[in-house]
Design a protein around this motif. Structure first.
Motif, PDB file in Angstrom:
ATOM      1  N   LYS A 237       7.270 -32.925 -82.949  1.00 53.93           N
ATOM      2  CA  LYS A 237       6.512 -32.036 -82.709  1.00 53.93           C
ATOM      3  C   LYS A 237       5.955 -30.618 -83.422  1.00 53.93           C
ATOM      4  N   ILE A 238       5.278 -31.533 -84.976  1.00 53.38           N
ATOM      5  CA  ILE A 238       4.097 -30.294 -85.221  1.00 53.38           C
ATOM      6  C   ILE A 238       3.007 -30.630 -85.383  1.00 53.38           C
ATOM      7  N   ASN A 239       2.603 -29.859 -85.515  1.00 50.36           N
ATOM      8  CA  ASN A 239       0.638 -30.415 -85.366  1.00 50.36           C
ATOM      9  C   ASN A 239       0.421 -30.585 -86.902  1.00 50.36           C
ATOM     10  N   LEU A 240       0.231 -31.417 -86.924  1.00 48.33           N
ATOM     11  CA  LEU A 240       0.603 -31.564 -88.342  1.00 48.33           C
ATOM     12  C   LEU A 240      -1.626 -31.759 -88.228  1.00 48.33           C
ATOM     13  N   VAL A 241      -2.122 -32.278 -87.539  1.00 49.34           N
ATOM     14  CA  VAL A 241      -3.619 -32.865 -88.035  1.00 49.34           C
ATOM     15  C   VAL A 241      -4.417 -31.192 -87.168  1.00 49.34           C
ATOM     16  N   HIS A 242      -4.114 -29.413 -87.098  1.00 43.65           N
ATOM     17  CA  HIS A 242      -3.918 -29.116 -86.969  1.00 43.65           C
ATOM     18  C   HIS A 242      -4.214 -28.105 -88.393  1.00 43.65           C
ATOM     19  N   TYR A 243      -2.896 -28.356 -89.074  1.00 46.26           N
ATOM     20  CA  TYR A 243      -2.539 -27.741 -90.744  1.00 46.26           C
ATOM     21  C   TYR A 243      -3.683 -28.597 -91.526  1.00 46.26           C
ATOM     22  N   ILE A 244      -3.632 -29.940 -91.404  1.00 45.89           N
ATOM     23  CA  ILE A 244      -4.485 -30.476 -92.539  1.00 45.89           C
ATOM     24  C   ILE A 244      -6.124 -30.427 -91.866  1.00 45.89           C
ATOM     25  N   ARG A 245      -6.413 -30.144 -91.071  1.00 40.63           N
ATOM     26  CA  ARG A 245      -7.795 -29.633 -91.125  1.00 40.63           C
ATOM     27  C   ARG A 245      -8.110 -28.144 -92.011  1.00 40.63           C
ATOM     28  N   LEU A 246      -7.045 -28.020 -91.465  1.00 41.73           N
ATOM     29  CA  LEU A 246      -7.311 -26.247 -92.384  1.00 41.73           C
ATOM     30  C   LEU A 246      -7.450 -26.401 -93.899  1.00 41.73           C
ATOM     31  N   GLY A 247      -6.863 -27.704 -94.526  1.00 36.36           N
ATOM     32  CA  GLY A 247      -5.789 -27.656 -95.554  1.00 36.36           C
ATOM     33  C   GLY A 247      -7.902 -28.201 -96.407  1.00 36.36           C
ATOM     34  N   LYS A 248      -8.690 -28.887 -94.861  1.00 31.63           N
ATOM     35  CA  LYS A 248      -9.464 -29.467 -95.623  1.00 31.63           C
ATOM     36  C   LYS A 248     -10.847 -28.775 -95.440  1.00 31.63           C
ATOM     37  N   LEU A 249     -10.776 -27.705 -94.878  1.00 31.13           N
ATOM     38  CA  LEU A 249     -11.536 -26.628 -94.738  1.00 31.13           C
ATOM     39  C   LEU A 249     -11.417 -25.852 -96.381  1.00 31.13           C
ATOM     40  N   TYR A 250     -10.011 -25.671 -96.742  1.00 28.84           N
ATOM     41  CA  TYR A 250     -10.157 -25.007 -97.720  1.00 28.84           C
ATOM     42  C   TYR A 250     -10.506 -25.660 -99.499  1.00 28.84           C
ATOM     43  N   GLY A 251      -9.790 -27.012 -98.814  1.00 29.96           N
ATOM     44  CA  GLY A 251     -10.226 -28.005-100.262  1.00 29.96           C
ATOM     45  C   GLY A 251     -11.798 -28.122 -99.968  1.00 29.96           C
ATOM     46  N   ASN A 252     -12.222 -28.064 -99.193  1.00 26.47           N
ATOM     47  CA  ASN A 252     -13.668 -28.405 -99.410  1.00 26.47           C
ATOM     48  C   ASN A 252     -14.780 -26.927-100.525  1.00 26.47           C
ATOM     49  N   LYS A 253     -13.714 -25.509-100.193  1.00 28.17           N
ATOM     50  CA  LYS A 253     -13.701 -24.496-100.411  1.00 28.17           C
ATOM     51  C   LYS A 253     -14.153 -24.828-102.006  1.00 28.17           C
ATOM     52  N   LEU A 254     -12.631 -25.057-102.458  1.00 28.59           N
ATOM     53  CA  LEU A 254     -12.271 -25.541-103.717  1.00 28.59           C
ATOM     54  C   LEU A 254     -13.328 -26.018-104.802  1.00 28.59           C
ATOM     55  N   ILE A 255     -13.840 -27.352-104.088  1.00 32.26           N
ATOM     56  CA  ILE A 255     -14.653 -28.008-104.615  1.00 32.26           C
ATOM     57  C   ILE A 255     -15.459 -27.556-104.513  1.00 32.26           C
ATOM     58  N   GLN A 256     -16.599 -26.959-103.996  1.00 24.05           N
ATOM     59  CA  GLN A 256     -17.944 -26.468-104.107  1.00 24.05           C
ATOM     60  C   GLN A 256     -17.745 -25.064-104.900  1.00 24.05           C
ATOM     61  N   ASP A 257     -16.103 -24.261-104.801  1.00 23.60           N
ATOM     62  CA  ASP A 257     -16.865 -23.225-106.449  1.00 23.60           C
ATOM     63  C   ASP A 257     -16.329 -23.582-107.468  1.00 23.60           C
ATOM     64  N   GLN A 258     -15.832 -24.946-107.952  1.00 22.04           N
ATOM     65  CA  GLN A 258     -15.553 -25.439-108.673  1.00 22.04           C
ATOM     66  C   GLN A 258     -16.440 -26.223-109.283  1.00 22.04           C
ATOM     67  N   LYS A 259     -17.333 -26.832-108.637  1.00 20.66           N
ATOM     68  CA  LYS A 259     -18.753 -27.260-108.699  1.00 20.66           C
ATOM     69  C   LYS A 259     -19.553 -25.759-109.226  1.00 20.66           C
ATOM     70  N   GLN A 260     -20.019 -25.275-108.429  1.00 24.88           N
ATOM     71  CA  GLN A 260     -20.809 -23.556-109.278  1.00 24.88           C
ATOM     72  C   GLN A 260     -20.368 -23.663-110.152  1.00 24.88           C
ATOM     73  N   MET A 261     -19.171 -23.140-110.479  1.00 19.39           N
ATOM     74  CA  MET A 261     -18.458 -22.911-111.614  1.00 19.39           C
ATOM     75  C   MET A 261     -19.032 -23.717-112.742  1.00 19.39           C
ATOM     76  N   SER A 262     -18.688 -24.942-112.767  1.00 15.80           N
ATOM     77  CA  SER A 262     -19.162 -25.913-113.829  1.00 15.80           C
ATOM     78  C   SER A 262     -20.413 -25.421-114.073  1.00 15.80           C
ATOM     79  N   VAL A 263     -21.481 -25.599-113.090  1.00 13.27           N
ATOM     80  CA  VAL A 263     -23.501 -25.005-112.832  1.00 13.27           C
ATOM     81  C   VAL A 263     -22.815 -24.128-114.069  1.00 13.27           C
ATOM     82  N   LYS A 264     -22.541 -22.954-113.716  1.00 13.60           N
ATOM     83  CA  LYS A 264     -23.016 -21.395-114.770  1.00 13.60           C
ATOM     84  C   LYS A 264     -22.244 -22.256-116.134  1.00 13.60           C
ATOM     85  N   GLY A 265     -21.192 -23.122-116.121  1.00 18.35           N
ATOM     86  CA  GLY A 265     -20.958 -22.939-117.462  1.00 18.35           C
ATOM     87  C   GLY A 265     -21.580 -24.011-118.487  1.00 18.35           C
ATOM     88  N   ASN A 266     -22.636 -24.299-117.544  1.00 19.50           N
ATOM     89  CA  ASN A 266     -23.575 -25.311-118.368  1.00 19.50           C
ATOM     90  C   ASN A 266     -24.598 -24.379-118.211  1.00 19.50           C
TER      91      ASN A 266
END
Ligand code: SF4
Ligand code: SF4
Length: 446
Positions: A417-446
């Motif tokens: 009865k582990i609420n796996l979807v709850h954790y995965i939703r949270l993980g997707k939120l953080y994942g999205n943020k990490l992807i956005q940050d990486q994009k911004q860093m690569s724009v700045k780098g360019n």
């Protein structure tokens, strides 16, 4: 036909699939959010005090991925600002107070026979009508129908399988609006130029299978085929339908069209017909209201922006009995605490429960693998969960967390009865943020 993974759920759709389409009474006011889909917000064109008619444009799409919004009742604009939204967060929107006149704006059907039109002309018209895919994915239809020019689309799949237990609105559209629905399917086929067009239906829906098969004997519709899909959750999801029908998987991290197939819901096909043939903007939709607290389950034609409580009153819901109101179905829907939130373009139904399962105590993972067995995307939910708990977001991305469709099959199948979807939703939120940050860093780098 079927896909690997998924769940055989024991639920009945009998009551809702037999309920004919009824028109929901017009509400005293509607809230039309400026964001009702997967994309950017529309820009309001009206101010408090303006009078609007049904179908009049009240917000324009400023980016290609935003949606035009239309008034769904006639009346006076009372607010343009932050208003309740099913996401749980107040969001910019337009409130209109009903003047009781139901006065319609002038609708302009497509100016020539659609068979003679170029795909681009039809897409432009669809964009002006504000049609978004009617499933909870909410991708604007003009975007779904415009894959990149170098991507060949061989198959158009029409999803005639409602996504969740109890919901039967797409089924009722196919039963009651068959001819218009089939014409809408042909309009979509013309736009994307697919060589094959297939309507996916669930194997248990004998009545609709028989009825559609007899319609397809008509020479006008002979290019349309039917595929019968094994009843298994989440068989109404686009990716699983592509997998079951074409035997091709959507590549990880890619949009569905990368498989060479595009999926549209039955409701979207009907909206295309209403828009191109009658010039009707997308200001109303069909939803299913059901669940244990609903005395009279119904398939209701509702104006976009109608508060949830109006639909519940129409179905004889006694609020004293209600314990949970969910927008969508019991597996993937979002629980609501405010009944003044509006029904939006992506609302497939409302599920109202009078008895919820008491919160179950969860136990440590026993590494049984049942979550992975159930996952229709072939993810390893227990591993993702472990990474999220340790804040290893980069690793969750490497293990394709962003492909999760949040169907809940893993959590449903977990004996601990582990609420796996709850954790995965949270993980997707953080994942999205990490992807956005990486994009911004690569724009700045360019
Ligand atoms: S189903 Fe539950 S207990 Fe079994 S491996 Fe997955 S998370 Fe662990
Ligand atoms: S919620 Fe995500 S991880 Fe769980 S079964 Fe569905 S797709 Fe797989």
């Amino acid at each position: 036909l079927t896909f690997k993974g998924g769940l055989h759920l024991h639920f009945s759709r009998e009551e809702t699939e037999k309920a004919p389409i009824e028109v929901c009474p017009l509400p005293e006011k509607v809230i039309v959010p400026l964001l009702q889909h997967n994309g950017d917000m529309a820009k309001p064109l009206v101010q408090p005090g303006d009078h609007v008619s049904v179908g009049e444009t009240i917000a324009e799409s400023i980016e290609n991925n935003s949606l035009t919004m239309h008034a769904s009742i006639s009346g006076i604009v009372t607010t343009v600002g932050l208003l309740p939204h099913p996401s749980g967060k107040d969001t910019p929107g337009i409130e209109i107070e009903n003047d009781g006149m139901n006065e319609k704006f002038v609708f302009h059907p497509f100016e020539k026979p659609w068979r003679e039109a170029a795909p681009g002309e039809l897409i432009q018209k669809i964009q002006s009508l504000g049609i978004s895919d009617l499933s909870s994915e909410g991708i604007p239809t003009h975007i779904k129908l415009s894959p990149p020019s170098n991507q060949q689309i061989h198959t158009l799949i029409i999803n005639g399988i409602d996504p969740e237990p109890y919901i039967a609105s797409d089924l009722r559209i196919i039963i009651e609006k068959t001819e218009e629905f089939l014409d809408g399917v042909l309009i979509a086929k013309k736009i994307i130029g697919a060589s094959k067009v297939i309507i996916a239906l669930e194997d248990k829906r004998h009545v609709v299978i028989q009825s559609i098969t007899s319609w397809l004997a008509d020479t006008r519709f002979r290019e349309i085929q039917v595929a019968i899909i094994q009843s298994k959750f989440p068989h109404g999801n686009d990716k699983q339908l592509i997998d079951a029908i074409t035997k091709k998987k959507v590549p990880s991290g890619k949009p569905n069209y990368a498989s060479g197939a595009i999926v549209l819901s039955a409701g979207t096909a009907l909206a295309l017909y209403n828009g191109i043939i009658n010039g009707e903007p997308f200001y109303q939709r069909l939803i299913t209201v059901s669940g244990s607290a609903v005395k009279r389950p119904k398939n209701l034609l509702v104006r976009i922006g109608t508060p949830l409580k109006v639909a519940l009153n129409t179905c004889g819901v006694d609020m004293k009995d209600v314990q949970k109101v969910i927008i969508g179905g019991p597996m993937m829907g979002i629980t609501q605490t405010d009944l003044s939130v509006p029904i939006i373009k992506t609302t497939t139904g409302i599920t109202v429960l009078n008895q919820t399962t008491p919160a179950l105590e969860s136990y440590p993972c026993i590494k049984c693998g049942r979550c992975s067995q159930a996952c229709p995307i072939h993810l390893i939910p227990d591993r993702l969960c472990k990474f999220i708990k340790k804040n290893k977001i980069k690793e969750t991305l490497e293990w394709n967390i962003m492909d999760c469709i949040e169907c809940g099959a893993c959590a449903y199948n977990c004996p601990a009865k582990i609420n796996l979807v709850h954790y995965i939703r949270l993980g997707k939120l953080y994942g999205n943020k990490l992807i956005q940050d990486q994009k911004q860093m690569s724009v700045k780098g360019n």
